[in-house]
Design a protein around this motif. Structure first.
Motif, short mmCIF file in Angstrom:
data_model
loop_
_atom_site.label_atom_id
_atom_site.label_comp_id
_atom_site.label_asym_id
_atom_site.label_seq_id
_atom_site.Cartn_x
_atom_site.Cartn_y
_atom_site.Cartn_z
N ASP A 178 0.83 -1.21 0.00
CA ASP A 178 0.00 0.00 0.00
C ASP A 178 0.86 1.25 0.00
N GLU A 179 1.95 1.22 0.78
CA GLU A 179 2.87 2.37 0.83
C GLU A 179 3.47 2.62 -0.54
N TRP A 180 3.86 1.55 -1.20
CA TRP A 180 4.48 1.65 -2.53
C TRP A 180 3.51 2.27 -3.53
N LEU A 181 2.25 1.81 -3.50
CA LEU A 181 1.27 2.23 -4.51
C LEU A 181 0.69 3.61 -4.22
N SER A 182 0.63 4.00 -2.96
CA SER A 182 -0.03 5.26 -2.61
C SER A 182 0.88 6.48 -2.76
N ARG A 183 2.15 6.27 -2.83
CA ARG A 183 3.08 7.40 -2.93
C ARG A 183 3.64 7.51 -4.34
N PRO A 184 3.31 8.58 -5.07
CA PRO A 184 3.83 8.76 -6.45
C PRO A 184 5.36 8.79 -6.45
N GLY A 185 5.95 8.10 -7.42
CA GLY A 185 7.41 8.09 -7.53
C GLY A 185 8.11 7.33 -6.42
N PHE A 186 7.39 6.41 -5.75
CA PHE A 186 7.99 5.68 -4.63
C PHE A 186 9.21 4.87 -5.07
N TRP A 187 9.04 4.10 -6.15
CA TRP A 187 10.15 3.25 -6.63
C TRP A 187 11.38 4.08 -6.96
N GLN A 188 11.15 5.17 -7.69
CA GLN A 188 12.28 6.02 -8.08
C GLN A 188 12.97 6.61 -6.85
N SER A 189 12.19 6.96 -5.83
CA SER A 189 12.77 7.59 -4.65
C SER A 189 13.57 6.63 -3.79
N LYS A 190 13.32 5.33 -3.94
CA LYS A 190 14.02 4.33 -3.13
C LYS A 190 15.19 3.67 -3.86
N LEU A 191 15.43 4.09 -5.08
CA LEU A 191 16.60 3.58 -5.79
C LEU A 191 17.87 4.12 -5.13
N HIS A 192 18.90 3.31 -5.11
CA HIS A 192 20.18 3.76 -4.55
C HIS A 192 20.68 4.96 -5.35
N PRO A 193 21.18 6.02 -4.68
CA PRO A 193 21.62 7.23 -5.39
C PRO A 193 22.62 6.96 -6.50
#
Length: 300
Positions: free
Chosen positions: A35-50
């Motif tokens: 739910d956290e992943w789907l509810s926050r726009p750009g979640f995947w991109q924000s959790k990628l290693h810098p």
């Protein structure tokens, strides 16, 4: 929800990379809820290693635009701050204007770390090999597995005096030496013993030790292992492959008698020139002493 699969199953729009489905082991692998992943726009991109985010997003977008399946290995930051390596296997469903990406992220942190460790070992081995061939000291690497099997059998029989055992059993030294395998030699060894190449020296290694009859150094090494010693050093006379004798100072690293895969390293320095000088010095000393002695007798 599919929670039995050891991976993160997901779907996203091929053009916007907006996720529409996330299930599987997302909580176990990364510590986030679906739910956290789907509810926050750009979640995947924000959790990628810098260090990975830029090229991962670019690669994914390019493959998606071309509607091509792709596989990426990258890091995401877990909820507890860990960097988790994932292999993301992606296929494209549909074509043309509308398409969906369907993928599975599999945790491969342990595998990647093993590869990195192996790569580091390879780098270290390359450095070691360079030093191995550059040092002006002959180095032999030998496998003493068979030798230690013989020693353990003798110890079980109560044999403690190797020299005495060698006298009682004239075949002991030769049969034990036959169980020794030379694994490698460095360039200095090839040059010292005047071999054509490393393989030539390894194949003819027995000729080198002919001058060491009755193999006193080998017997000393066996006795040292029985006493639990881990090093042996001294001087020895060996033979080059062209028949000329060579005097060496040696040091041998000895294995523990219980080692299952014992590797013995022998380092040898050519001291033939110094040996010749010492012999000449002794001859001169003796000759001078004789002259002085004769002179004193005449005077008396």
């Amino acid at each position: 929800m599919n929670t039995a699969i050891d991976g993160i199953i997901w779907k996203a729009d091929a053009d916007t990379l907006k996720f529409s489905c996330v299930e599987g082991g997302v909580d176990e692998i990364l510590g986030y809820s679906a739910d956290e992943w789907l509810s926050r726009p750009g979640f995947w991109q924000s959790k990628l290693h810098p260090e990975d985010a830029g090229w991962v997003i670019e690669s994914c977008m390019e493959a998606s635009r071309k509607r091509l399946p792709h596989r990426l290995t990258y890091r995401m930051i877990a909820a507890d701050g860990r960097a988790v390596w994932l292999q993301d296997n992606v296929k494209v469903i549909g074509d043309g204007d509308r398409a969906t990406l369907s993928g599975i992220m599999i945790a491969v942190t342990e595998l990647v770390e093993q590869r990195h460790e192996l790569a580091e070992v390879n780098v270290q081995n390359t450095r070691f090999r360079a030093l191995y061939d550059l040092v002006p000291v002959a180095i032999w690497e030998e496998d003493w597995t068979g030798v230690l099997e013989t020693l353990r059998a003798l110890r079980a029989q109560g044999v403690e005096d190797i020299d005495r055992h060698a006298l009682v059993d004239p075949t002991f030294v030769a049969s034990t030496l036959d169980r020794l395998r030379v694994l490698s030699v460095n360039r200095a060894a090839v040059e010292m013993f005047r071999a054509r190449d490393a393989n030539d020296l390894i194949d003819r290694a027995c000729e080198v030790f002919l001058a060491d009859r009755p193999h006193s150094v080998f017997l000393s090494a066996l006795a040292s292992i029985l006493r639990g010693e881990r090093e042996l050093e001294g001087v020895n006379t060996l033979r080059r492959l062209d028949g000329e004798t060579v005097h060496v100072m040696f040091r041998i690293s000895l294995p523990d008698i219980l080692d299952s895969a014992p590797r013995v390293v022998i380092c040898e320095m050519d001291i033939s020139a110094a040996h010749t000088v010492n012999e000449r010095f002794e001859l001169v000393t003796r000759a001078t002493s004789d002259v002085i002695w004769d002179f004193d007798i005449v005077n008396d």
